[in-house]
Write a protein that holds these residues in place. Structure first.
Motif, mmCIF file in Angstrom:
data_model
loop_
_atom_site.group_PDB
_atom_site.id
_atom_site.type_symbol
_atom_site.label_atom_id
_atom_site.label_comp_id
_atom_site.label_asym_id
_atom_site.label_seq_id
_atom_site.Cartn_x
_atom_site.Cartn_y
_atom_site.Cartn_z
ATOM 1 N N SER A 232 36.106 21.453 23.930
ATOM 2 C CA SER A 232 35.893 22.306 22.761
ATOM 3 C C SER A 232 36.156 21.525 21.482
ATOM 4 N N GLU A 233 37.240 20.750 21.477
ATOM 5 C CA GLU A 233 37.566 19.954 20.293
ATOM 6 C C GLU A 233 36.460 18.939 19.993
ATOM 7 N N TYR A 234 35.942 18.313 21.026
ATOM 8 C CA TYR A 234 34.863 17.345 20.837
ATOM 9 C C TYR A 234 33.610 18.042 20.306
ATOM 10 N N GLY A 235 33.354 19.226 20.828
ATOM 11 C CA GLY A 235 32.205 19.990 20.338
ATOM 12 C C GLY A 235 32.338 20.326 18.870
ATOM 13 N N LEU A 236 33.552 20.761 18.472
ATOM 14 C CA LEU A 236 33.768 21.132 17.073
ATOM 15 C C LEU A 236 33.754 19.918 16.143
ATOM 16 N N GLY A 237 34.336 18.816 16.610
ATOM 17 C CA GLY A 237 34.485 17.666 15.738
ATOM 18 C C GLY A 237 33.309 16.722 15.713
ATOM 19 N N LYS A 238 32.539 16.676 16.816
ATOM 20 C CA LYS A 238 31.469 15.684 16.928
ATOM 21 C C LYS A 238 30.085 16.298 17.131
ATOM 22 N N VAL A 239 29.969 17.153 18.130
ATOM 23 C CA VAL A 239 28.640 17.608 18.549
ATOM 24 C C VAL A 239 28.003 18.537 17.519
ATOM 25 N N LEU A 240 28.720 19.580 17.133
ATOM 26 C CA LEU A 240 28.144 20.550 16.202
ATOM 27 C C LEU A 240 27.781 19.918 14.854
ATOM 28 N N PRO A 241 28.649 19.105 14.248
ATOM 29 C CA PRO A 241 28.275 18.505 12.964
ATOM 30 C C PRO A 241 27.078 17.563 13.054
ATOM 31 N N ALA A 242 26.852 16.976 14.236
ATOM 32 C CA ALA A 242 25.775 15.994 14.376
ATOM 33 C C ALA A 242 24.426 16.618 14.693
ATOM 34 N N ASP A 243 24.411 17.899 15.041
ATOM 35 C CA ASP A 243 23.162 18.530 15.477
ATOM 36 C C ASP A 243 22.693 19.539 14.429
ATOM 37 N N PRO A 244 21.647 19.216 13.672
ATOM 38 C CA PRO A 244 21.162 20.167 12.659
ATOM 39 C C PRO A 244 20.588 21.438 13.256
ATOM 40 N N ALA A 245 20.280 21.391 14.554
ATOM 41 C CA ALA A 245 19.735 22.585 15.211
ATOM 42 C C ALA A 245 20.825 23.501 15.761
ATOM 43 N N ALA A 246 22.082 23.093 15.626
ATOM 44 C CA ALA A 246 23.185 23.923 16.132
ATOM 45 C C ALA A 246 23.189 25.276 15.422
ATOM 46 N N THR A 247 23.365 26.335 16.195
ATOM 47 C CA THR A 247 23.341 27.693 15.656
ATOM 48 C C THR A 247 24.746 28.238 15.455
ATOM 49 N N ALA A 248 24.819 29.319 14.727
ATOM 50 C CA ALA A 248 26.106 29.994 14.558
ATOM 51 C C ALA A 248 26.634 30.473 15.899
ATOM 52 N N ALA A 249 25.725 30.892 16.775
ATOM 53 C CA ALA A 249 26.137 31.339 18.106
ATOM 54 C C ALA A 249 26.744 30.188 18.900
ATOM 55 N N ASP A 250 26.167 28.992 18.778
ATOM 56 C CA ASP A 250 26.742 27.816 19.437
ATOM 57 C C ASP A 250 28.169 27.584 18.939
ATOM 58 N N SER A 251 28.330 27.597 17.639
ATOM 59 C CA SER A 251 29.646 27.361 17.053
ATOM 60 C C SER A 251 30.647 28.423 17.487
ATOM 61 N N ALA A 252 30.219 29.676 17.520
ATOM 62 C CA ALA A 252 31.115 30.760 17.938
ATOM 63 C C ALA A 252 31.597 30.551 19.360
ATOM 64 N N GLU A 253 30.706 30.133 20.241
ATOM 65 C CA GLU A 253 31.110 29.960 21.636
ATOM 66 C C GLU A 253 32.050 28.777 21.811
ATOM 67 N N VAL A 254 31.850 27.722 21.022
ATOM 68 C CA VAL A 254 32.762 26.583 21.112
ATOM 69 C C VAL A 254 34.149 26.986 20.607
ATOM 70 N N TYR A 255 34.211 27.741 19.515
ATOM 71 C CA TYR A 255 35.503 28.234 19.035
ATOM 72 C C TYR A 255 36.160 29.150 20.075
ATOM 73 N N PHE A 256 35.351 30.008 20.704
ATOM 74 C CA PHE A 256 35.892 30.863 21.768
ATOM 75 C C PHE A 256 36.474 30.022 22.900
ATOM 76 N N SER A 257 35.758 28.982 23.318
ATOM 77 C CA SER A 257 36.237 28.140 24.421
ATOM 78 C C SER A 257 37.563 27.485 24.065
#
Length: 473
Positions: free
Chosen positions: A105-130
């Motif tokens: 989850s930390e890697y997703g928040l710190g690396k994956v989501l910021p690097a992907d312009p196609a990342a959605t709010a739903a993606d971010s919400a699920e990573v925060y939930f995890s």
């Protein structure tokens, strides 16, 4: 400069559960982050890791509790005692899965989501939930755990507070009403564990208002080797691996398959509306509002009554694991302890025909039982009996018993922040040892099974113990 590779553990988590998934430990971080579907892939991987984490959580904690007895498997042979040592491999395996969920989850928040312009709010919400759920499990199940890789060891309260902050982030991002209700109820659960009755009641009520039939489950995929381990132990295995406490026999198996097991892997529930009513009722009872608490529990019974139940063939169930051979196989009567009167319909005769399976929630508690509970202790007893029956095989009972795992030896050897006090499990003084919580006697001549301990009565008797009843001073 050395190329940075995504570790096998993290990369395994980002793989989708499909037949095309291939583990490649040589994928570099830049290559993955440049993938146009990086965020979506990572979220799918987090769902897979959550399933693996819940496998370890449910199996380990159900064994520690009075719900199930290890009648054969290679799972821990000592958790039933309960004996929980910091050097036990099962303790380390549980910690690994929870921390892997947190680190992914930390890697997703710190690396994956910021690097992907196609990342959605739903993606971010699920990573925060995890992330929140990893911290919640850390706080509920362990005496303490690091909050980051090799970092300082956080107390249960610190983990739960962090879970609340992450859930707030998920709620702010979510546009899905069901997911928002789930995150809201998880906040109530965290505040409940923290002993914050006002916020626990506030968010439990909000979750009820948002979704009165809420159900959030973790899904499994047997075709791609992500099976529900508890289903295997309860039903799918040739041998009968885990045996329930006889007074809980009517709730077993919660998970089962028809046809090929690989094609029918049942989900595990992690959030459901029933908990809203349980939390709300406990805040009311703890505040002395017994009438309101009883009313909330009656509304809870309506939610349970509306949950699905199916008829399933369980004739192969013979409790033949081998560690204990005196499990009743006929529809005998049950006494919760030696002072109880015999009760019917708790042990099923599985050879007589299909049995009813409660796939979400089931209970034998009735409105009449609640009406007869007129004191605080009597209502608390019914509430914790309801918690046990409703959450069976979901990994919740151990926490209600006040038991927590220690930090593992592997963590101790690699993290200088781990202190000696972190290496001792929390087992309250009132917990019977020597497998007493699972013990019973079977009077075959009179057809009566008697539990050695009614652990819900034991809990109420010790309600002021610091390890349990978080809302009782």
């Amino acid at each position: 400069m050395k190329k940075r590779y995504i570790t096998a553990a993290l990369f395994a988590g980002m793989l989708a559960m499909d037949s095309c998934s291939v583990l490649n430990p040589n994928v570099t971080e830049p290559v993955f982050l440049e993938n146009p579907n990086a965020a979506a892939s990572w979220v799918t991987g987090l769902r897979r890791q959550l399933a693996l984490t819940m496998n370890q959580v449910v199996v380990s904690t159900e064994l520690v509790s009075d719900n199930y007895y290890n009648n054969r498997t290679l799972s821990s042979k000592v958790f039933d005692i309960p004996q929980i040592d910091y050097y036990d491999l099962d303790v380390n395996n549980l910690q690994i899965q929870i921390q892997r969920l947190r680190e992914m989850s930390e890697y997703g928040l710190g690396k994956v989501l910021p690097a992907d312009p196609a990342a959605t709010a739903a993606d971010s919400a699920e990573v925060y939930f995890s992330s929140a759920y990893a911290h919640m499990l850390s706080g509920e199940l362990f005496v303490a755990l690091p909050g980051s890789a090799g970092g300082p060891v956080l107390t249960p309260a610190e983990h739960l507070q962090k879970a609340v902050r992450q859930l707030d982030q998920a709620i702010a991002l979510s546009k899905n009403a069901t997911e928002t209700a789930a995150y809201t109820l998880l906040k109530a659960r965290a505040y409940y564990a923290l002993g914050d009755a006002a916020n626990a009641a506030k968010f439990a009520a909000a979750a009820i208002n948002n979704n009165g039939t809420l159900l959030r489950q973790v899904k499994y995929d047997g075709v791609n080797n992500v099976t529900n381990d508890m289903q295997t132990y309860l039903f799918s295995s040739t041998n009968n691996e885990f045996a329930p406490l006889p007074r809980l026999d009517f709730l077993d198996p919660k998970y089962f398959h028809t046809g090929l097991a690989a094609n029918d892997q049942k989900p595990v529930t992690i959030v459901k509306a029933e908990e809203s009513w349980l939390i709300l009722a406990e805040t009311q009872i703890a505040a002395g509002n017994l009438t309101e608490g009883r009313s909330s529990l009656k509304q809870l019974l309506q939610v349970v009554a509306n949950r699905p139940a199916v008829m399933a063939d369980d004739k192969k169930e013979t409790r033949n694991g081998g560690n204990r051979t005196d499990y009743p196989l006929k529809a005998v009567q049950v006494k919760f302890d030696a002072n109880d009167t015999p009760r019917s319909n708790y042990v099923l005769d599985r050879q007589a025909g299909n049995v009813k399976v409660y796939t979400v929630s089931g209970t034998m508690v009735t409105d009449g039982d609640l009406d007869a509970a007129i004191t605080e202790d009597q209502l608390l007893y019914m509430l914790y009996r309801l918690r046990q029956e409703i959450f069976i095989a979901e990994g919740r009972r151990m926490t209600d018993l006040g038991i927590k795992f220690p930090v593992s030896q592997t963590e101790q050897l690699n993290n200088p922040h781990v202190k000696q006090e972190h290496l001792k499990a929390q087992i309250p003084a009132f917990i019977p040892l020597g497998r007493g919580m699972d013990d019973f006697t079977y009077d075959k001549a009179n057809g009566v099974v008697t539990m050695k301990y009614d652990m819900n009565a034991v809990l109420v008797k010790n309600k002021h113990a610091k390890e349990i009843f978080p809302l009782i001073p």
